[in-house]
Write a protein that holds these residues in place. Structure first.
Motif, mmCIF file in Angstrom:
data_model
loop_
_atom_site.group_PDB
_atom_site.id
_atom_site.type_symbol
_atom_site.label_atom_id
_atom_site.label_comp_id
_atom_site.label_asym_id
_atom_site.label_seq_id
_atom_site.Cartn_x
_atom_site.Cartn_y
_atom_site.Cartn_z
ATOM 1 N N ASP A 20 0.925 -1.154 0.031
ATOM 2 C CA ASP A 20 -0.100 0.002 0.105
ATOM 3 C C ASP A 20 0.989 1.309 0.061
ATOM 4 O O ASP A 20 0.732 2.136 0.560
ATOM 5 N N GLY A 21 2.188 1.260 -0.783
ATOM 6 C CA GLY A 21 2.777 2.477 -0.960
ATOM 7 C C GLY A 21 3.652 2.475 0.239
ATOM 8 O O GLY A 21 4.324 3.755 0.293
ATOM 9 N N LEU A 22 3.704 1.584 1.425
ATOM 10 C CA LEU A 22 4.649 2.032 2.676
ATOM 11 C C LEU A 22 5.735 0.784 2.795
ATOM 12 O O LEU A 22 5.389 -0.464 2.501
ATOM 13 N N TYR A 23 6.887 1.251 2.970
ATOM 14 C CA TYR A 23 7.974 0.408 3.030
ATOM 15 C C TYR A 23 8.088 -0.128 4.329
ATOM 16 O O TYR A 23 8.134 0.841 5.335
ATOM 17 N N ALA A 24 8.569 -1.377 4.630
ATOM 18 C CA ALA A 24 8.839 -1.730 6.080
ATOM 19 C C ALA A 24 10.002 -2.812 5.680
ATOM 20 O O ALA A 24 10.275 -3.457 4.751
ATOM 21 N N SER A 25 11.117 -2.777 6.657
ATOM 22 C CA SER A 25 11.984 -3.781 6.624
ATOM 23 C C SER A 25 12.491 -4.091 8.331
ATOM 24 O O SER A 25 12.096 -3.304 9.230
ATOM 25 N N GLU A 26 13.039 -5.234 8.376
ATOM 26 C CA GLU A 26 13.521 -5.869 9.459
ATOM 27 C C GLU A 26 14.717 -6.884 9.394
ATOM 28 O O GLU A 26 14.804 -7.381 8.443
ATOM 29 N N GLY A 27 15.564 -6.581 10.254
ATOM 30 C CA GLY A 27 16.665 -7.581 10.373
ATOM 31 C C GLY A 27 17.165 -8.119 11.661
ATOM 32 O O GLY A 27 16.800 -7.247 12.640
ATOM 33 N N THR A 28 17.551 -9.236 12.070
ATOM 34 C CA THR A 28 18.012 -9.851 13.103
ATOM 35 C C THR A 28 19.251 -10.450 12.825
ATOM 36 O O THR A 28 19.622 -11.358 12.011
#
Length: 320
Positions: free
Chosen positions: A117-125
């Motif tokens: 929906d046009g929104l960026y998300a990121s995650e790292g572990t």
């Protein structure tokens, strides 16, 4: 490879990469058996065990907004500085304190990013185990992430920064011209940066923990914007930040660790003795700045709606 100052041993690498014709999709698998570096002049050594990594990335929206998954594993990483940092082969013979050898083992890294929906998300572990000197680390883990980043706005900011940096050298050196270019760029991008606040962006460290001998220290924090309205966007940046900015932080530390750190530091005069540290913790608890939870010392800080709270207790209004 070696010279009079040291030796470097690299066991090579194997890389398999697939790239589409538009160069927007990349898939790779990497294996590197090992890498050793030994500087005989400074005494610094680094030994890296087997490294494996793979990724499946899509950069259709730009490399700053690359999506997909990455993962990797490093068997071991060892760093030693028996002569301390800053040691050299020159005339400077100032004694430096030796540093304990750091050994990390079974290091796993997993990351991912998406646009919805046009929104960026990121995650790292990042997680693993190890040893610092004689102290065994049963477990360490770090998870960080970003959410609800308006992709189009972020791309616009990134592109403007790159173009301005290339043309004016923004961020390179301390010349008046570079500083002026930085200031002009900040003014230019301020409206776009404020507009992104309406989507409720958030970033931070979701979890950072270290476990030793069954005792665990934990830390987390997040910064975000919440409830931003069109009317709020007419306010100056600082006023907007104070009204709609949110900061949350939590910490937990075993009291035993504080006492041990105080005991070690007191021997060199760097910290107060353990009994003084215990008294400071007691005073902090009485004042409401910290809490005791069994054998742990905890603290919670939150800033929202222009108010600062510590352990749920308001400390007054800000920006009102």
């Amino acid at each position: 490879m070696s010279n009079s100052g040291g030796q470097m041993t690299w066991q090579g690498a194997q890389l398999r990469m697939d790239v589409n014709a538009a160069r927007t999709q990349v898939r790779y698998d990497l294996t590197m058996p090992g890498f050793d570096l030994n500087d005989t002049r400074t005494g610094l050594t680094m030994k890296m065990g087997k490294l494996t990594a793979k990724a499946d990335m899509d950069s259709s929206a730009g490399w700053f907004l690359a999506t997909g998954k990455t993962e990797g594993r490093l068997d071991t990483l060892e760093f030693a500085a028996p002569k301390g940092l800053g040691a050299s082969a020159g005339d400077d013979d100032t004694p430096r304190k030796p540093l304990p050898t750091v050994l990390l083992q079974g290091i796993d890294l997993v990351g991912g990013a998406s646009i919805k929906d046009g929104l960026y998300a990121s995650e790292g572990t990042l997680k693993g185990a190890g040893k610092i000197g004689a102290t065994k680390i049963d477990k360490f883990e770090l998870t960080s992430g970003a959410r609800r980043i308006h992709a189009a706005g972020y791309k616009k900011l990134a592109d403007a920064w790159i173009q301005s940096s290339a043309a004016n050298g923004c961020g390179k050196g301390g010349s008046k011209a570079s500083q002026a270019a930085m200031s002009a760029l900040a003014d230019q991008l301020a409206p776009d940066l404020k507009a992104m606040a309406k989507y409720g962006p958030e970033a931070g460290i979701d979890k950072m923990l270290v476990e030793i001998d069954g005792k665990r220290a934990e830390l987390s924090y997040s910064v975000s914007m919440a409830g931003v309205t069109d009317e709020d966007l007419q306010s100056p940046g600082t006023a907007l930040l104070l009204k709609r900015g949110v900061l949350k932080a939590n910490a937990r530390l075993p009291m035993q660790w504080l006492e041990k750190l105080a005991e070690t530091g007191a021997e060199s005069g760097q910290t107060p003795p353990p009994e003084t540290v215990a008294l400071l913790v007691t005073q902090g608890e009485q004042s409401g700045f910290v809490k005791r939870d069994g054998d742990d010392v905890t603290a919670q800080v939150e800033f929202s709606d222009g108010n600062l709270k510590v352990n749920g207790k308001p400390l007054g209004g800000l920006g009102k």
